[in-house]
Each structure stands twice: as C-alpha cells, then as structure tokens.
Design a protein around this motif. Sequence first.
Motif, PDB file in Angstrom:
ATOM      1  N   ASP A 173      -8.028  -1.617   5.484  1.00  0.00           N
ATOM      2  CA  ASP A 173      -7.405  -1.224   6.890  1.00  0.00           C
ATOM      3  C   ASP A 173      -6.544   0.281   6.803  1.00  0.00           C
ATOM      4  O   ASP A 173      -7.518   1.400   7.477  1.00  0.00           O
ATOM      5  CB  ASP A 173      -6.863  -2.425   7.508  1.00  0.00           C
ATOM      6  N   ALA A 174      -6.790   0.213   6.051  1.00  0.00           N
ATOM      7  CA  ALA A 174      -5.524   1.686   5.948  1.00  0.00           C
ATOM      8  C   ALA A 174      -6.848   2.989   5.764  1.00  0.00           C
ATOM      9  O   ALA A 174      -6.718   3.933   5.782  1.00  0.00           O
ATOM     10  CB  ALA A 174      -4.769   1.580   4.868  1.00  0.00           C
ATOM     11  N   VAL A 175      -7.616   2.131   4.214  1.00  0.00           N
ATOM     12  CA  VAL A 175      -8.264   3.835   4.750  1.00  0.00           C
ATOM     13  C   VAL A 175      -9.452   3.849   5.394  1.00  0.00           C
ATOM     14  O   VAL A 175      -9.390   5.179   6.228  1.00  0.00           O
ATOM     15  CB  VAL A 175      -9.476   2.807   2.982  1.00  0.00           C
ATOM     16  N   GLN A 176     -10.259   2.971   6.138  1.00  0.00           N
ATOM     17  CA  GLN A 176     -10.650   3.082   7.625  1.00  0.00           C
ATOM     18  C   GLN A 176     -10.002   3.488   8.811  1.00  0.00           C
ATOM     19  O   GLN A 176     -10.068   4.576   9.025  1.00  0.00           O
ATOM     20  CB  GLN A 176     -10.884   1.516   8.022  1.00  0.00           C
ATOM     21  N   ASP A 177      -8.174   2.943   8.658  1.00  0.00           N
ATOM     22  CA  ASP A 177      -7.606   4.018   9.890  1.00  0.00           C
ATOM     23  C   ASP A 177      -7.652   5.298   9.034  1.00  0.00           C
ATOM     24  O   ASP A 177      -7.720   6.210   9.949  1.00  0.00           O
ATOM     25  CB  ASP A 177      -6.139   3.799   9.380  1.00  0.00           C
ATOM     26  N   ALA A 178      -7.448   6.242   7.980  1.00  0.00           N
ATOM     27  CA  ALA A 178      -6.942   6.991   7.656  1.00  0.00           C
ATOM     28  C   ALA A 178      -8.454   8.133   7.393  1.00  0.00           C
ATOM     29  O   ALA A 178      -8.545   9.303   8.017  1.00  0.00           O
ATOM     30  CB  ALA A 178      -7.148   7.342   5.964  1.00  0.00           C
ATOM     31  N   PHE A 179      -9.552   7.874   7.128  1.00  0.00           N
ATOM     32  CA  PHE A 179     -11.109   8.356   7.192  1.00  0.00           C
ATOM     33  C   PHE A 179     -11.314   8.559   9.183  1.00  0.00           C
ATOM     34  O   PHE A 179     -11.772   9.328   9.007  1.00  0.00           O
ATOM     35  CB  PHE A 179     -12.248   7.501   6.894  1.00  0.00           C
ATOM     36  N   VAL A 180     -10.570   7.880   9.758  1.00  0.00           N
ATOM     37  CA  VAL A 180     -11.284   7.803  11.572  1.00  0.00           C
ATOM     38  C   VAL A 180      -9.870   8.480  11.744  1.00  0.00           C
ATOM     39  O   VAL A 180     -10.564   9.598  12.669  1.00  0.00           O
ATOM     40  CB  VAL A 180     -10.727   6.461  12.085  1.00  0.00           C
ATOM     41  N   THR A 185      -6.704  16.863  -0.888  1.00  0.00           N
ATOM     42  CA  THR A 185      -5.316  17.087  -1.133  1.00  0.00           C
ATOM     43  C   THR A 185      -4.811  16.193   0.455  1.00  0.00           C
ATOM     44  O   THR A 185      -4.177  15.393   0.894  1.00  0.00           O
ATOM     45  CB  THR A 185      -4.561  17.836  -1.339  1.00  0.00           C
ATOM     46  N   TRP A 186      -5.539  16.654   1.608  1.00  0.00           N
ATOM     47  CA  TRP A 186      -5.439  17.006   2.739  1.00  0.00           C
ATOM     48  C   TRP A 186      -5.760  15.040   3.033  1.00  0.00           C
ATOM     49  O   TRP A 186      -5.042  14.282   3.746  1.00  0.00           O
ATOM     50  CB  TRP A 186      -6.023  17.807   3.459  1.00  0.00           C
ATOM     51  N   LEU A 187      -6.852  14.879   2.805  1.00  0.00           N
ATOM     52  CA  LEU A 187      -7.078  12.930   2.902  1.00  0.00           C
ATOM     53  C   LEU A 187      -6.284  13.083   2.068  1.00  0.00           C
ATOM     54  O   LEU A 187      -5.601  11.609   2.311  1.00  0.00           O
ATOM     55  CB  LEU A 187      -8.667  12.842   1.961  1.00  0.00           C
ATOM     56  N   HIS A 188      -5.573  12.755   0.922  1.00  0.00           N
ATOM     57  CA  HIS A 188      -4.693  11.741   0.393  1.00  0.00           C
ATOM     58  C   HIS A 188      -3.714  12.063   1.827  1.00  0.00           C
ATOM     59  O   HIS A 188      -3.114  10.924   1.330  1.00  0.00           O
ATOM     60  CB  HIS A 188      -4.055  12.142  -0.884  1.00  0.00           C
ATOM     61  N   ARG A 189      -2.937  12.864   1.613  1.00  0.00           N
ATOM     62  CA  ARG A 189      -2.102  12.334   2.159  1.00  0.00           C
ATOM     63  C   ARG A 189      -2.078  12.188   3.762  1.00  0.00           C
ATOM     64  O   ARG A 189      -1.173  10.998   4.046  1.00  0.00           O
ATOM     65  CB  ARG A 189      -1.484  13.950   3.094  1.00  0.00           C
ATOM     66  N   ALA A 197       1.642  15.192  -5.326  1.00  0.00           N
ATOM     67  CA  ALA A 197       1.885  14.866  -4.982  1.00  0.00           C
ATOM     68  C   ALA A 197       3.023  15.972  -4.150  1.00  0.00           C
ATOM     69  O   ALA A 197       3.201  14.828  -2.599  1.00  0.00           O
ATOM     70  CB  ALA A 197       3.005  13.946  -6.292  1.00  0.00           C
ATOM     71  N   ALA A 198       4.109  16.640  -4.668  1.00  0.00           N
ATOM     72  CA  ALA A 198       4.289  17.334  -3.369  1.00  0.00           C
ATOM     73  C   ALA A 198       3.690  17.279  -2.783  1.00  0.00           C
ATOM     74  O   ALA A 198       4.350  17.361  -0.800  1.00  0.00           O
ATOM     75  CB  ALA A 198       5.394  17.785  -3.711  1.00  0.00           C
ATOM     76  N   GLN A 199       2.792  18.142  -2.099  1.00  0.00           N
ATOM     77  CA  GLN A 199       1.841  18.620  -1.623  1.00  0.00           C
ATOM     78  C   GLN A 199       1.395  17.682  -0.683  1.00  0.00           C
ATOM     79  O   GLN A 199       1.473  17.275   0.610  1.00  0.00           O
ATOM     80  CB  GLN A 199       0.487  19.040  -1.802  1.00  0.00           C
ATOM     81  N   VAL A 200       0.819  16.095  -1.620  1.00  0.00           N
ATOM     82  CA  VAL A 200       0.411  15.194  -0.537  1.00  0.00           C
ATOM     83  C   VAL A 200       1.365  14.701   0.371  1.00  0.00           C
ATOM     84  O   VAL A 200       1.043  14.311   1.359  1.00  0.00           O
ATOM     85  CB  VAL A 200      -0.077  14.043  -1.513  1.00  0.00           C
ATOM     86  N   LEU A 201       2.453  14.162  -0.127  1.00  0.00           N
ATOM     87  CA  LEU A 201       3.707  13.805   0.735  1.00  0.00           C
ATOM     88  C   LEU A 201       4.487  14.564   1.458  1.00  0.00           C
ATOM     89  O   LEU A 201       5.200  14.392   2.133  1.00  0.00           O
ATOM     90  CB  LEU A 201       4.477  13.126  -0.731  1.00  0.00           C
ATOM     91  N   GLU A 202       4.094  16.294   1.362  1.00  0.00           N
ATOM     92  CA  GLU A 202       4.598  17.147   2.142  1.00  0.00           C
ATOM     93  C   GLU A 202       6.513  16.727   1.997  1.00  0.00           C
ATOM     94  O   GLU A 202       6.830  16.265   2.702  1.00  0.00           O
ATOM     95  CB  GLU A 202       4.092  17.113   3.785  1.00  0.00           C
ATOM     96  N   VAL A 203       6.773  16.952   0.977  1.00  0.00           N
ATOM     97  CA  VAL A 203       8.538  17.003   0.595  1.00  0.00           C
ATOM     98  C   VAL A 203       8.520  18.213  -0.637  1.00  0.00           C
ATOM     99  O   VAL A 203       7.246  18.529  -1.540  1.00  0.00           O
ATOM    100  CB  VAL A 203       8.728  15.850  -0.143  1.00  0.00           C
TER     101      VAL A 203
END
Length: 201
Positions: A50-57, A74-78, A152-158
């Motif tokens: 469900d999370a992956v589906q939500d993310a791609f939508v 990186t944007w998609l992983h975020r 990982a910092a880029q993905v998590l934006e920290v």
Amino acid sequence: MARPAVSDADLLTRHIAGDPHAFSELVKRHRDRMWAVALRTLGDPDEAADAVQDAFVSAYRKAESFRGEAAVTTWLHRIVVNACLDRMRRKSVRPVADDELVEAAERDTPVLDQTAEREVSMEVSAALKLLPSDQRAALVLVDMMGYSVEDAAQVLEVPSGTVKSRCARGRAKLAPILSHLRNRSDLTRVSSAKGAELRDG
C-alpha cells in the motif's frame, strides 16, 4: 547497435510532457527496490504494498515538483520513505520504552540453525519494529539497503550527522536484542546477502 537507455530524468520529463508510457517505465525500473525499502521499514507485506502504491501515485501527480537537485531515484526513495512514515504515524505506532527493549533482549531465544536465514531475517525485521520510525528508516537505508550516509541524508532530508546519530542510537537499541545473532555472525551474513541480492536484482 543498441540505443542508449533513456535516463530516469528524461523519462520524468517525458511524463510531464504527456508521454503516456514514460512513468510506467520508471515504475518498472525501480519498483523492486522501492518495495524492498517499504517492506523493511514497515515489516508488513500488505502495508508495504500500500505504501509503494501511495508513493507512486504521489510521484505521478507531483512529477512537476522534481527540481533535479538530486537523482530521480533519491526523489522516489524520499516519497516511498515518507509514505511509510505516514502509515506508521497513522497507526500511532508507539515507540518502545527502554525497559521493554531490555525485556525483549532477556527473553529466551531458540538456537538457530546456521542455514535458517529466513528465520534470522524475520528476527531482524521484528527487532526493527521496536525502534522509533526515524531510527528505523535510517537503519533500513544505511545498514540493510547499503546506502551511504550522505545518500540516506538526501532521501530523509536531514543532515548527514543526523543520519549517523539515528543509526548509532538504533544499533545501540538493537544490539542486546540481536546479540545472539551477532555472536554467531548470522546477522552480518544475512545483511550482506540481502544487500547483495538487492543490488544485483
């Protein structure tokens, strides 16, 4: 001579321009890795799907928000990680108190067969669920998916230092629970095998 593969950024640009097939190609390229991140973060196949589906939508709808400061992956992983964290917050997952971690570590643990990697992996997944969501997400990316701290910092934006701190705190909490695996080197072997499998897949 084979034509060079279209880059992720070009596919996203084509999608924004109205190409009906471009986003589907992006999904095909990256869904397996996004699924792996979601599954390890949430520990539940249905929730992960469900999370992956939500993310791609969300990515489909917000493609124009991509500014190119980071890689498309990186944007998609975020977006996937945020979808996972949103699900964890909606379920009001309560962080486990330190005394509960101690209790989990002191429980009798059955001796595992050297070849029982699936059981070991399940133990690791169960232990990860005991961590606060921010520490879990950092550990999944760095220790299980093989991301550098900087990526990982880029993905998590920290900041990178925050990722290091979250990983350190998470590892400290997991250490007593999974010490029986570390002593047998099972955890290292499984993590390495899983990482190689995901990189090669």
